[in-house]
Design an enzyme around this catalytic site. Structure first.
Site, PDB file in Angstrom:
ATOM      1  N   ARG A  58       0.849  -1.191   0.000  1.00 17.48           N
ATOM      2  CA  ARG A  58       0.000   0.000   0.000  1.00 17.48           C
ATOM      3  C   ARG A  58       0.885   1.242   0.000  1.00 17.48           C
ATOM      4  NH1 ARG A  58      -5.082  -1.710   1.697  1.00 17.48           N
ATOM      5  NH2 ARG A  58      -5.901   0.145   0.658  1.00 17.48           N
ATOM      6  N   ASP A  78      -4.496  -0.061  -7.037  1.00 16.52           N
ATOM      7  CA  ASP A  78      -5.005  -0.488  -5.729  1.00 16.52           C
ATOM      8  C   ASP A  78      -6.458  -0.959  -5.847  1.00 16.52           C
ATOM      9  OD1 ASP A  78      -5.697  -0.865  -3.112  1.00 16.52           O
ATOM     10  OD2 ASP A  78      -5.120   1.130  -2.418  1.00 16.52           O
ATOM     11  N   TYR A 103      -5.306  -1.065   7.223  1.00 12.20           N
ATOM     12  CA  TYR A 103      -6.083  -2.060   7.948  1.00 12.20           C
ATOM     13  C   TYR A 103      -6.003  -1.814   9.451  1.00 12.20           C
ATOM     14  CZ  TYR A 103      -6.468  -5.007   3.782  1.00 12.20           C
ATOM     15  OH  TYR A 103      -6.762  -5.505   2.539  1.00 12.20           O
TER      16      TYR A 103
END
Length: 373
Positions: free
Chosen positions: A121, A129, A227
């Site tokens: 990321r 993405d 996350y």
């Protein structure tokens, strides 16, 4: 170079590439084979692919003749024998941390597998993405699904018959899906509160017109790629107490919290659900990995004590045309990393994105996190 486009399983409405994406590839002189009706559920007919320069053919021909095969979901196990050609490449979103055994099977068939959900990321990876492009749609559709399931208005209304208070929406997780959910809920006139373990997202949340619920002492999630991360027990207790206060006031809750390779954290307990009023709605976007409530069932609506818990991790598939278009653009950008100017496959292992997305190669599972899963 031949790139093949396969039809997805019956439950999936998306396709890896729409005609617009295929046209960009064929213009480079690359041959594209498309399985018949691959894009039908995404409103992209066979003749549109043909106009874009592709050839419509059978599934078997796509598999056996293509060097690179684009298929969002994992290749069907019963077809793996057809893939058994040295150097064949598959690209999709395969959740390898949850399916390490399947990755071993692909390695045994000499498949080179790239799973785009494992891309690092980083800023450079933003144009490819797939997690973000699909989560954006899921966050938007989560609010619309909630509005359709909720038996009351979202905005405040003042009428001759009396006033209607605005819906109170609580969003757990301010990643891409959560931020889009905030924007959509605010456009519909709801009052929005947001909880996230990352203090850094507070400014973004507030800029969208929502209130940020703060809990002190969260573990650093700055390197987790957007996350959630595991938290201390002390923090979890504070977290549950603060969330419980917001849950009791909420009419709509949208949960998005997931941890890569692990079961989704339970953020809303049964006691919290019991505190909600009749007719309230929970949309659980983490349903596929266990859900953020203890009663969530993936792809099902559970009615618990007057509350509807809608478990759906595939809301992006309810908007297949745009979801496929965005996914295809992500895929096209990734293909440019592994196809050289002579239209030949060129796997540059010095490129952190190529290396980071590769799961299997030359008969082995090569991704460190998957090896240890």
């Amino acid at each position: 170079m031949i790139i093949g486009l396969l039809k997805e399983p019956d439950f999936e409405t998306r396709v890896s590439m729409v005609a617009e994406t295929v046209a960009a590839i064929t213009k480079k002189g690359i041959t594209v084979l498309v399985e018949e009706d691959a894009g039908a559920k995404a409103f992209c007919a066979n003749d549109e692919y043909e106009k874009a320069g592709a050839t419509i053919t059978t599934r078997a021909n796509v598999i056996t003749q293509s060097t690179i095969i684009a298929v969002i979901h994992p290749p069907v196990a019963t077809e793996l024998g057809q893939y058994a050609v040295q150097g064949k490449v598959c690209i999709g979103m395969y959740q390898p941390l949850f399916h390490p055994g399947l990755m071993q099977e692909y390695a045994a068939q000499q498949l080179t597998v790239f799973s785009l959900d494992m891309l690092p990321r980083t800023t450079r990876a933003q144009s490819m993405d797939v997690l973000s492009s699909q989560a954006n749609i899921a966050g938007y559709k989560a609010v619309l699904t909630a509005a359709a399931s909720y038996g009351r208005y979202f905005p405040m209304f003042m009428t001759a018959a009396g006033s209607i208070a605005p819906a109170k929406v609580l969003i757990l997780g301010a990643g891409v899906a959560g931020l889009q959910a905030i924007a959509t809920a605010r456009r519909l006139g709801a009052v929005v509160e947001v909880f996230d373990t990352r203090p850094a997202v507070k400014e973004e949340v507030m800029s969208l017109g929502a209130k940020f619920v703060e809990v002190e002492g969260a573990a650093d999630a700055s390197k987790a790629g957007g996350y959630a991360v595991e938290q201390t027990e002390e923090y979890k207790q504070k977290q549950q107490q603060r969330i419980a206060e917001s849950v009791a006031k909420a009419d709509i809750i949208i949960t998005t919290a997931q941890i890569p390779g692990k079961k989704a954290p339970v953020l809303i307990t049964e006691a919290m659900l019991q505190s909600m009023r009749n007719g309230s709605v929970v949309i659980d976007l983490a349903a596929a990995t266990g859900g953020n409530t203890p009663v969530t069932q993936n792809a099902q609506t559970v009615h618990y004590n007057g509350v509807s818990i809608i478990g759906n991790s595939s809301l992006q598939s309810t908007m297949p045309a745009d979801a496929s278009k965005l996914y295809g653009k992500n895929l096209l950008n990734f293909l440019q990393l592994i196809i050289d100017k002579e239209n030949q496959l060129h796997l540059n292992w010095e490129d952190d994105l190529v290396k980071g997305a590769c799961i299997t190669h030359e008969g082995a599972v090569v991704h460190e996190r998957v090896v240890g899963a």
